[in-house]
Motif scaffolding. Structure first.
Motif, mmCIF file in Angstrom:
data_model
loop_
_atom_site.group_PDB
_atom_site.id
_atom_site.type_symbol
_atom_site.label_atom_id
_atom_site.label_comp_id
_atom_site.label_asym_id
_atom_site.label_seq_id
_atom_site.Cartn_x
_atom_site.Cartn_y
_atom_site.Cartn_z
ATOM 1 N N ASN A 1 0.853 -1.185 0.000
ATOM 2 C CA ASN A 1 0.000 0.000 0.000
ATOM 3 C C ASN A 1 0.891 1.237 0.000
ATOM 4 O OD1 ASN A 1 -1.812 2.059 0.426
ATOM 5 N ND2 ASN A 1 -2.622 1.268 2.346
ATOM 6 N N THR A 2 0.905 1.979 -1.097
ATOM 7 C CA THR A 2 1.731 3.188 -1.210
ATOM 8 C C THR A 2 0.903 4.464 -1.099
ATOM 9 O OG1 THR A 2 1.537 3.150 -3.632
ATOM 10 C CG2 THR A 2 3.435 2.003 -2.651
ATOM 11 N N ARG A 3 -0.354 4.334 -0.754
ATOM 12 C CA ARG A 3 -1.256 5.486 -0.715
ATOM 13 C C ARG A 3 -0.951 6.394 0.476
ATOM 14 N NH1 ARG A 3 -6.079 6.712 1.840
ATOM 15 N NH2 ARG A 3 -7.554 8.000 0.664
ATOM 16 N N ILE A 4 -0.945 7.706 0.229
ATOM 17 C CA ILE A 4 -0.879 8.721 1.275
ATOM 18 C C ILE A 4 -2.211 9.472 1.250
ATOM 19 C CG2 ILE A 4 0.314 10.738 2.183
ATOM 20 C CD1 ILE A 4 2.747 9.937 0.544
ATOM 21 N N PRO A 5 -2.990 9.437 2.327
ATOM 22 C CA PRO A 5 -4.298 10.109 2.304
ATOM 23 C C PRO A 5 -4.180 11.569 1.881
ATOM 24 C CG PRO A 5 -4.080 8.767 4.278
ATOM 25 C CD PRO A 5 -2.731 8.758 3.610
ATOM 26 N N GLY A 6 -5.004 11.951 0.912
ATOM 27 C CA GLY A 6 -5.053 13.332 0.459
ATOM 28 C C GLY A 6 -3.967 13.736 -0.512
ATOM 29 N N GLN A 7 -3.090 12.806 -0.895
ATOM 30 C CA GLN A 7 -1.983 13.128 -1.796
ATOM 31 C C GLN A 7 -2.076 12.300 -3.077
ATOM 32 O OE1 GLN A 7 0.211 15.577 -1.197
ATOM 33 N NE2 GLN A 7 -0.797 15.990 0.765
ATOM 34 N N THR A 8 -1.533 12.861 -4.164
ATOM 35 C CA THR A 8 -1.488 12.121 -5.425
ATOM 36 C C THR A 8 -0.246 11.249 -5.503
ATOM 37 O OG1 THR A 8 -2.654 13.948 -6.499
ATOM 38 C CG2 THR A 8 -1.611 12.348 -7.935
ATOM 39 N N HIS A 9 0.882 11.741 -4.984
ATOM 40 C CA HIS A 9 2.090 10.920 -4.967
ATOM 41 C C HIS A 9 1.964 9.867 -3.862
ATOM 42 C CE1 HIS A 9 3.071 13.796 -1.737
ATOM 43 N NE2 HIS A 9 3.873 12.835 -1.278
ATOM 44 N N GLY A 10 2.891 8.936 -3.846
ATOM 45 C CA GLY A 10 2.828 7.863 -2.869
ATOM 46 C C GLY A 10 4.103 7.731 -2.066
ATOM 47 N N ALA A 11 4.046 6.918 -1.040
ATOM 48 C CA ALA A 11 5.220 6.587 -0.229
ATOM 49 C C ALA A 11 4.896 5.353 0.595
ATOM 50 C CB ALA A 11 5.615 7.744 0.690
ATOM 51 N N LEU A 12 5.923 4.649 0.995
ATOM 52 C CA LEU A 12 5.754 3.509 1.894
ATOM 53 C C LEU A 12 5.938 3.927 3.348
ATOM 54 C CD1 LEU A 12 7.550 0.880 -0.297
ATOM 55 C CD2 LEU A 12 5.215 0.672 0.536
ATOM 56 N N GLY A 13 6.935 4.734 3.616
ATOM 57 C CA GLY A 13 7.182 5.147 4.981
ATOM 58 C C GLY A 13 8.002 4.116 5.745
ATOM 59 N N GLU A 14 8.539 4.539 6.869
ATOM 60 C CA GLU A 14 9.467 3.697 7.624
ATOM 61 C C GLU A 14 8.836 2.395 8.093
ATOM 62 O OE1 GLU A 14 12.335 4.060 11.599
ATOM 63 O OE2 GLU A 14 11.419 5.843 10.705
ATOM 64 N N ALA A 15 7.604 2.448 8.580
ATOM 65 C CA ALA A 15 6.971 1.239 9.112
ATOM 66 C C ALA A 15 6.720 0.215 8.011
ATOM 67 C CB ALA A 15 5.666 1.603 9.814
ATOM 68 N N ARG A 16 6.202 0.664 6.879
ATOM 69 C CA ARG A 16 5.920 -0.275 5.793
ATOM 70 C C ARG A 16 7.201 -0.814 5.172
ATOM 71 N NH1 ARG A 16 1.136 3.258 2.854
ATOM 72 N NH2 ARG A 16 -0.504 2.855 4.394
ATOM 73 N N LEU A 17 8.221 0.014 5.093
ATOM 74 C CA LEU A 17 9.504 -0.465 4.572
ATOM 75 C C LEU A 17 10.085 -1.529 5.500
ATOM 76 C CD1 LEU A 17 11.049 2.899 3.343
ATOM 77 C CD2 LEU A 17 10.481 0.929 1.894
ATOM 78 N N GLY A 18 9.980 -1.306 6.799
ATOM 79 C CA GLY A 18 10.456 -2.307 7.746
ATOM 80 C C GLY A 18 9.690 -3.610 7.636
ATOM 81 N N ALA A 19 8.374 -3.508 7.476
ATOM 82 C CA ALA A 19 7.558 -4.706 7.309
ATOM 83 C C ALA A 19 7.923 -5.440 6.025
ATOM 84 C CB ALA A 19 6.079 -4.327 7.312
ATOM 85 N N LEU A 20 8.196 -4.685 4.960
ATOM 86 C CA LEU A 20 8.605 -5.307 3.702
ATOM 87 C C LEU A 20 9.908 -6.072 3.879
ATOM 88 C CD1 LEU A 20 8.444 -5.771 0.645
ATOM 89 C CD2 LEU A 20 9.520 -3.519 0.333
#
Length: 243
Positions: A106-125
């Protein structure tokens, strides 16, 4: 095994609603009919299922995808409402492909068109990659690589380099599948364990003009999907659908 990727459907609650170049629901139905003729074993939708973020739009998608008679999965894009999506069809993080596996991010950022994973999701990956040594496909909405179009690249995965740093420690990354860019695309990223291909597919709705500096719709391009044949090796092709 035949895996088919769909993306960027941009459906409305009203099936007759128009987009820039057509009627998304009508195009989606035509694409599903073409997918059905390819006899898929599994279908993946890489985000932006909805345009208006309504429960009705997801119900329309679910009804057509159910016709395929095979397992199917989806992940959210920047236009989606994940809560409604998950209520209609529960998200999966990992899909068993036999000798392979598919990880859905899930790369969605609420309210934004661009995306990101963020530290928590990267760690989980990183943890998910370490727990299984099978060849791995990774699916996400936002592309983690430049696609050669300035306006699209500004709306990609903001922490793409951090994503590739996680992948650099793992040997058996077979491919990245993404949506968001409304066009057929293929490129390779060099990693310590070899090149990793990144694939995108045509939208089932409007197509974007490849290489454009500013927003531009490709009115001549047809909607479509991408086919992956996963045997001892992996083969892929794009199919276009006449409306």
């Amino acid at each position: 095994m035949r895996l088919i990727q769909l993306s960027d459907c941009h459906l409305h609650a009203d099936p007759s609603a128009r987009s820039r170049t057509g009627i998304p629901h009508r195009q989606f139905v035509r694409v599903i009919e073409a997918v059905e003729s390819c006899r898929p074993d599994m279908v993946l939708v890489t985000g932006d299922v909805s345009q208006d973020e309504t429960a009705a739009s997801y119900a329309l998608a679910e009804r057509e995808l159910a016709r395929l008679g095979c397992p199917w999965f989806w992940l959210p894009g920047n236009h989606d409402e994940p809560g409604l999506m998950n209520e209609c069809r529960a998200f999966q993080e990992t899909v068993d492909l036999g000798r392979r596996r598919l990880l859905l991010l899930n790369t969605r950022i609420p309210g934004q068109t661009h995306g990101a994973l963020g530290e928590a999701r990267l760690g989980a990956l990183a943890r998910r990659l370490a727990e299984d040594d099978r060849p791995t496909l990774i699916a996400m909405h936002h592309p983690p690589i430049s696609v050669g179009s300035r306006w699209v690249d500004a709306l990609g995965l903001a922490d793409a380099e951090a994503f590739w740093e996680v992948l650099a420690a793992h040997e058996r990354i077979e491919a990245i599948l993404c949506g968001h860019i409304h066009q057929a695309f293929e490129h390779r990223r060099v990693t310590p364990y070899g090149d990793v291909p990144v694939y995108a597919c045509p939208a089932t709705s409007d197509q974007f003009l490849p290489g454009a500096e500013t927003f531009a719709v490709d009115e001549a391009a047809l909607p479509g999907f991408r086919v992956f044949d996963l045997d001892d090796d992996m083969r892929t092709r794009v199919e276009r659908v006449a409306i």
